[in-house]
Design a protein around this motif. Structure first.
Motif, PDB file in Angstrom:
ATOM      1  N   TYR A 113     -72.741   0.198 -12.000  1.00 14.21           N
ATOM      2  CA  TYR A 113     -72.481  -0.868 -12.978  1.00 14.21           C
ATOM      3  C   TYR A 113     -71.340  -0.556 -13.946  1.00 14.21           C
ATOM      4  CZ  TYR A 113     -76.998  -2.460 -11.298  1.00 14.21           C
ATOM      5  OH  TYR A 113     -78.028  -2.878 -10.496  1.00 14.21           O
ATOM      6  N   VAL A 114     -71.083   0.722 -14.141  1.00 12.87           N
ATOM      7  CA  VAL A 114     -70.037   1.056 -15.129  1.00 12.87           C
ATOM      8  C   VAL A 114     -68.864   1.775 -14.460  1.00 12.87           C
ATOM      9  CG1 VAL A 114     -71.656   1.203 -17.068  1.00 12.87           C
ATOM     10  CG2 VAL A 114     -71.109   3.273 -15.800  1.00 12.87           C
ATOM     11  N   ASP A 115     -67.678   1.432 -14.941  1.00 13.15           N
ATOM     12  CA  ASP A 115     -66.477   2.140 -14.465  1.00 13.15           C
ATOM     13  C   ASP A 115     -66.181   3.329 -15.365  1.00 13.15           C
ATOM     14  OD1 ASP A 115     -65.701   0.363 -12.273  1.00 13.15           O
ATOM     15  OD2 ASP A 115     -65.556  -1.130 -13.872  1.00 13.15           O
ATOM     16  N   ILE A 116     -66.677   3.260 -16.590  1.00  7.32           N
ATOM     17  CA  ILE A 116     -66.533   4.393 -17.521  1.00  7.32           C
ATOM     18  C   ILE A 116     -67.889   4.576 -18.212  1.00  7.32           C
ATOM     19  CG2 ILE A 116     -65.350   5.280 -19.581  1.00  7.32           C
ATOM     20  CD1 ILE A 116     -63.070   3.266 -18.993  1.00  7.32           C
ATOM     21  N   ILE A 117     -68.348   5.817 -18.251  1.00  6.25           N
ATOM     22  CA  ILE A 117     -69.585   6.114 -18.983  1.00  6.25           C
ATOM     23  C   ILE A 117     -69.200   6.456 -20.416  1.00  6.25           C
ATOM     24  CG2 ILE A 117     -71.511   7.743 -19.226  1.00  6.25           C
ATOM     25  CD1 ILE A 117     -71.285   8.265 -16.197  1.00  6.25           C
ATOM     26  N   GLN A 118     -69.834   5.788 -21.366  1.00 11.15           N
ATOM     27  CA  GLN A 118     -69.586   6.143 -22.769  1.00 11.15           C
ATOM     28  C   GLN A 118     -70.686   7.079 -23.259  1.00 11.15           C
ATOM     29  OE1 GLN A 118     -68.358   2.951 -25.399  1.00 11.15           O
ATOM     30  NE2 GLN A 118     -69.724   3.662 -27.006  1.00 11.15           N
ATOM     31  N   ILE A 119     -70.262   8.133 -23.937  1.00 13.05           N
ATOM     32  CA  ILE A 119     -71.229   8.986 -24.642  1.00 13.05           C
ATOM     33  C   ILE A 119     -71.040   8.670 -26.123  1.00 13.05           C
ATOM     34  CG2 ILE A 119     -71.945  11.351 -25.189  1.00 13.05           C
ATOM     35  CD1 ILE A 119     -72.456  10.616 -22.267  1.00 13.05           C
ATOM     36  N   GLY A 120     -72.105   8.212 -26.759  1.00 15.81           N
ATOM     37  CA  GLY A 120     -72.004   7.746 -28.139  1.00 15.81           C
ATOM     38  C   GLY A 120     -71.941   8.889 -29.138  1.00 15.81           C
ATOM     39  N   ALA A 121     -71.552   8.502 -30.356  1.00 16.89           N
ATOM     40  CA  ALA A 121     -71.383   9.490 -31.425  1.00 16.89           C
ATOM     41  C   ALA A 121     -72.657  10.321 -31.634  1.00 16.89           C
ATOM     42  CB  ALA A 121     -71.016   8.770 -32.716  1.00 16.89           C
ATOM     43  N   ARG A 122     -73.799   9.647 -31.568  1.00 16.89           N
ATOM     44  CA  ARG A 122     -75.060  10.355 -31.832  1.00 16.89           C
ATOM     45  C   ARG A 122     -75.419  11.339 -30.732  1.00 16.89           C
ATOM     46  NH1 ARG A 122     -74.258   5.896 -33.445  1.00 16.89           N
ATOM     47  NH2 ARG A 122     -74.666   5.209 -35.569  1.00 16.89           N
ATOM     48  N   ASN A 123     -74.802  11.173 -29.593  1.00 20.07           N
ATOM     49  CA  ASN A 123     -75.111  12.061 -28.466  1.00 20.07           C
ATOM     50  C   ASN A 123     -74.006  13.063 -28.163  1.00 20.07           C
ATOM     51  OD1 ASN A 123     -77.745  11.682 -27.345  1.00 20.07           O
ATOM     52  ND2 ASN A 123     -77.144   9.575 -26.901  1.00 20.07           N
ATOM     53  N   MET A 124     -73.010  13.135 -29.042  1.00 21.11           N
ATOM     54  CA  MET A 124     -71.925  14.098 -28.769  1.00 21.11           C
ATOM     55  C   MET A 124     -72.452  15.523 -28.681  1.00 21.11           C
ATOM     56  SD  MET A 124     -68.710  15.431 -30.900  1.00 21.11           S
ATOM     57  CE  MET A 124     -69.614  16.939 -31.214  1.00 21.11           C
ATOM     58  N   HIS A 125     -73.554  15.774 -29.405  1.00 20.75           N
ATOM     59  CA  HIS A 125     -74.138  17.125 -29.374  1.00 20.75           C
ATOM     60  C   HIS A 125     -75.297  17.246 -28.383  1.00 20.75           C
ATOM     61  CE1 HIS A 125     -71.901  18.818 -32.707  1.00 20.75           C
ATOM     62  NE2 HIS A 125     -72.153  17.762 -33.445  1.00 20.75           N
ATOM     63  N   ASN A 126     -75.497  16.216 -27.573  1.00 23.03           N
ATOM     64  CA  ASN A 126     -76.600  16.252 -26.602  1.00 23.03           C
ATOM     65  C   ASN A 126     -76.090  16.970 -25.351  1.00 23.03           C
ATOM     66  OD1 ASN A 126     -78.521  15.722 -24.648  1.00 23.03           O
ATOM     67  ND2 ASN A 126     -78.881  13.617 -25.322  1.00 23.03           N
ATOM     68  N   PHE A 127     -76.234  18.290 -25.374  1.00 27.39           N
ATOM     69  CA  PHE A 127     -75.561  19.099 -24.351  1.00 27.39           C
ATOM     70  C   PHE A 127     -76.101  18.859 -22.944  1.00 27.39           C
ATOM     71  CE2 PHE A 127     -75.014  21.526 -28.383  1.00 27.39           C
ATOM     72  CZ  PHE A 127     -73.676  21.207 -28.544  1.00 27.39           C
ATOM     73  N   GLU A 128     -77.377  18.531 -22.825  1.00 28.61           N
ATOM     74  CA  GLU A 128     -77.910  18.258 -21.478  1.00 28.61           C
ATOM     75  C   GLU A 128     -77.285  16.977 -20.913  1.00 28.61           C
ATOM     76  OE1 GLU A 128     -79.474  20.531 -19.787  1.00 28.61           O
ATOM     77  OE2 GLU A 128     -79.312  21.732 -21.613  1.00 28.61           O
ATOM     78  N   LEU A 129     -77.080  15.990 -21.793  1.00 27.58           N
ATOM     79  CA  LEU A 129     -76.433  14.747 -21.356  1.00 27.58           C
ATOM     80  C   LEU A 129     -74.970  15.021 -20.982  1.00 27.58           C
ATOM     81  CD1 LEU A 129     -76.670  11.637 -21.018  1.00 27.58           C
ATOM     82  CD2 LEU A 129     -76.101  11.411 -23.439  1.00 27.58           C
ATOM     83  N   LEU A 130     -74.302  15.840 -21.798  1.00 26.59           N
ATOM     84  CA  LEU A 130     -72.895  16.180 -21.503  1.00 26.59           C
ATOM     85  C   LEU A 130     -72.789  16.888 -20.155  1.00 26.59           C
ATOM     86  CD1 LEU A 130     -71.726  17.470 -25.016  1.00 26.59           C
ATOM     87  CD2 LEU A 130     -71.365  15.205 -24.031  1.00 26.59           C
ATOM     88  N   LYS A 131     -73.710  17.830 -19.920  1.00 27.84           N
ATOM     89  CA  LYS A 131     -73.681  18.557 -18.640  1.00 27.84           C
ATOM     90  C   LYS A 131     -73.918  17.569 -17.492  1.00 27.84           C
ATOM     91  CE  LYS A 131     -75.768  22.760 -20.496  1.00 27.84           C
ATOM     92  NZ  LYS A 131     -77.031  23.507 -20.485  1.00 27.84           N
ATOM     93  N   ALA A 132     -74.856  16.647 -17.712  1.00 29.69           N
ATOM     94  CA  ALA A 132     -75.196  15.703 -16.631  1.00 29.69           C
ATOM     95  C   ALA A 132     -74.005  14.795 -16.301  1.00 29.69           C
ATOM     96  CB  ALA A 132     -76.423  14.872 -17.028  1.00 29.69           C
ATOM     97  N   VAL A 133     -73.281  14.296 -17.306  1.00 31.27           N
ATOM     98  CA  VAL A 133     -72.128  13.439 -16.968  1.00 31.27           C
ATOM     99  C   VAL A 133     -70.965  14.284 -16.435  1.00 31.27           C
ATOM    100  CG1 VAL A 133     -72.719  11.518 -18.486  1.00 31.27           C
ATOM    101  CG2 VAL A 133     -71.197  13.304 -19.346  1.00 31.27           C
ATOM    102  N   GLY A 134     -71.038  15.582 -16.695  1.00 35.17           N
ATOM    103  CA  GLY A 134     -70.038  16.496 -16.131  1.00 35.17           C
ATOM    104  C   GLY A 134     -70.195  16.660 -14.630  1.00 35.17           C
ATOM    105  N   GLU A 135     -71.352  16.281 -14.104  1.00 33.57           N
ATOM    106  CA  GLU A 135     -71.626  16.465 -12.671  1.00 33.57           C
ATOM    107  C   GLU A 135     -71.208  15.262 -11.835  1.00 33.57           C
ATOM    108  OE1 GLU A 135     -73.803  19.102 -11.346  1.00 33.57           O
ATOM    109  OE2 GLU A 135     -73.749  20.161 -13.270  1.00 33.57           O
ATOM    110  N   VAL A 136     -70.879  14.140 -12.501  1.00 31.43           N
ATOM    111  CA  VAL A 136     -70.591  12.936 -11.703  1.00 31.43           C
ATOM    112  C   VAL A 136     -69.091  12.664 -11.614  1.00 31.43           C
ATOM    113  CG1 VAL A 136     -72.820  11.859 -12.195  1.00 31.43           C
ATOM    114  CG2 VAL A 136     -70.856  11.321 -13.649  1.00 31.43           C
TER     115      VAL A 136
END
Ligand code: PEP
Ligand code: MN
Length: 359
Positions: A202-225
């Motif tokens: 559904y998305v061409d770009i994944i946005q990581i919001g300001a509140r999740n900039m420090h959510n390292f597990e989420l950052l790692k997960a989007v790093g895998e795609v």
């Protein structure tokens, strides 16, 4: 003292200076080697115990004429310069750093739309996807205005759990369909690693919001795609923290990262956040990644979005993000700061005719 005598002493000093220079340079090279070893072992560069031992040893060997305090302060300066050298070396090893990657990264989106290249990018759309009609109305207006990328939140990180939380996957589907029908690309925030796979269609770009900039597990997960990521600066993140958050994504293999300054928290009350324009040239200097500026969440004020967007582009930003809603007064989130379609058209026309927006 005769001139011959003085010249002789001065020559001797010049020789000693040369020897000292050779010695401190040799010392610096060893320090760099130590830095590499420490980097591999993941141990801190500064070791206060080791520094104390070195200073104590020097002081006990000191025969004057310098006092022990002077010896300590002279060598402390050398030690500090060595640590600075190690941290410069560390920066070079960061994937986000321009030190190891001189050319600008250009993120190529479907349809050969580029971010970080020669042209400016406009990302516009509602704060939240609320309904098919609302989304399609904005999509049609954006297409007419020549915008290529539409934003819209489906998973909303709201301050209060009682506020509208977004339509979730239904919202992403509505956004995708409206965007497809109007030749637009989509960007939407993902807040949970478990939603990433499903969101990829559904998305061409994944946005990581300001509140999740420090959510390292989420950052790692989007790093895998294999999908471009737009990373927002945290509410009170330093630029170093911001770049390290991007490093989390890149270090997992996803190099299609774009940074976006969205204002930081300060004591100022006349704007929603403080737009840190200085972040733009600093991020461009320090990193090769594209940098965008969100004029909606930073200012929170419709009356200054145009000059702020101009300032952002003049400072080197690669693009602008702004929120647009068919009827902002009834919006389920950020009602006060979304532009209506007419306001957006005026904003975009004025920005394009300012000469700063690059086509
Ligand atoms: C958004 O862009 O929808 C948003 C919630 O912004 P931020 O994460 O910058 O607050
Ligand atoms: Mn918003």
């Amino acid at each position: 003292m005769s001139n011959v005598e003085l010249d002789g002493l001065r020559n001797r000093l010049d020789e000693i200076n040369g020897q000292l220079l050779e010695l401190i340079s040799e010392r610096a090279e060893i320090v760099q080697e130590i830095g590499v070893v420490k980097e591999k072992q993941g141990v801190p560069k500064f070791d206060p115990e080791r520094e104390k031992q070195m200073l104590d040893r020097l002081v006990s060997a000191n025969k004057g004429p310098f006092t022990n305090a002077t010896i300590r302060s002279l060598f402390k300066q050398i030690f500090q310069a060595s640590l600075d050298l190690q941290s410069d070396e560390h920066k070079k090893t960061l994937l986000v750093s321009r030190k190891g990657h001189k050319e600008d990264t250009v993120v190529v989106l479907p349809g050969d739309i580029t971010v970080g290249g020669l042209s400016s990018l406009m990302v516009a759309g509602p704060c939240s996807i609320e309904s098919e009609l609302q989304t399609r109305t904005v999509a049609a207006a954006l297409q007419k205005a020549g915008v290529k990328v539409m934003r819209g939140g489906a998973f909303k990180p709201r301050t209060s759990p009682y506020d509208f939380q977004g339509l979730g996957m239904d919202g992403l589907r509505i956004l995708r369909e409206a965007a497809n029908d109007h030749g637009l690309l989509t960007i939407s925030e993902i807040v949970d690693p478990r939603h990433i796979d499903a969101a990829l269609d559904y998305v061409d770009i994944i946005q990581i919001g300001a509140r999740n900039m420090h959510n390292f597990e989420l950052l790692k997960a989007v790093g895998e795609v294999n999908k471009p990521v737009l990373l927002k600066r945290g509410l009170s993140a330093t630029l170093e923290e911001f770049l390290h958050a991007a490093e989390y994504i890149m270090s997992r293999g996803n190099t299609q990262v774009m940074l976006i300054e969205r204002g930081i928290r300060t004591y100022e009350k006349w704007t929603r956040n403080t737009l840190d324009i200085s972040a733009v040239p600093i991020l461009k200097q320090e990193s090769h990644l594209p940098v965008l500026v969100d004029v909606t969440h930073s200012t929170g004020r419709k009356d200054i979005m145009l000059p702020c967007a101009k300032a952002a582009l003049a400072a080197g930003a690669d693009g602008i993000m702004i929120e647009v809603h068919p009827d902002p007064a009834t919006a389920l989130s950020d009602a006060a700061q979304q532009l209506n379609i007419e306001e957006f058209n005026t904003f975009f026309t004025d920005l394009k005719s300012s000469g700063i927006y690059r086509f």
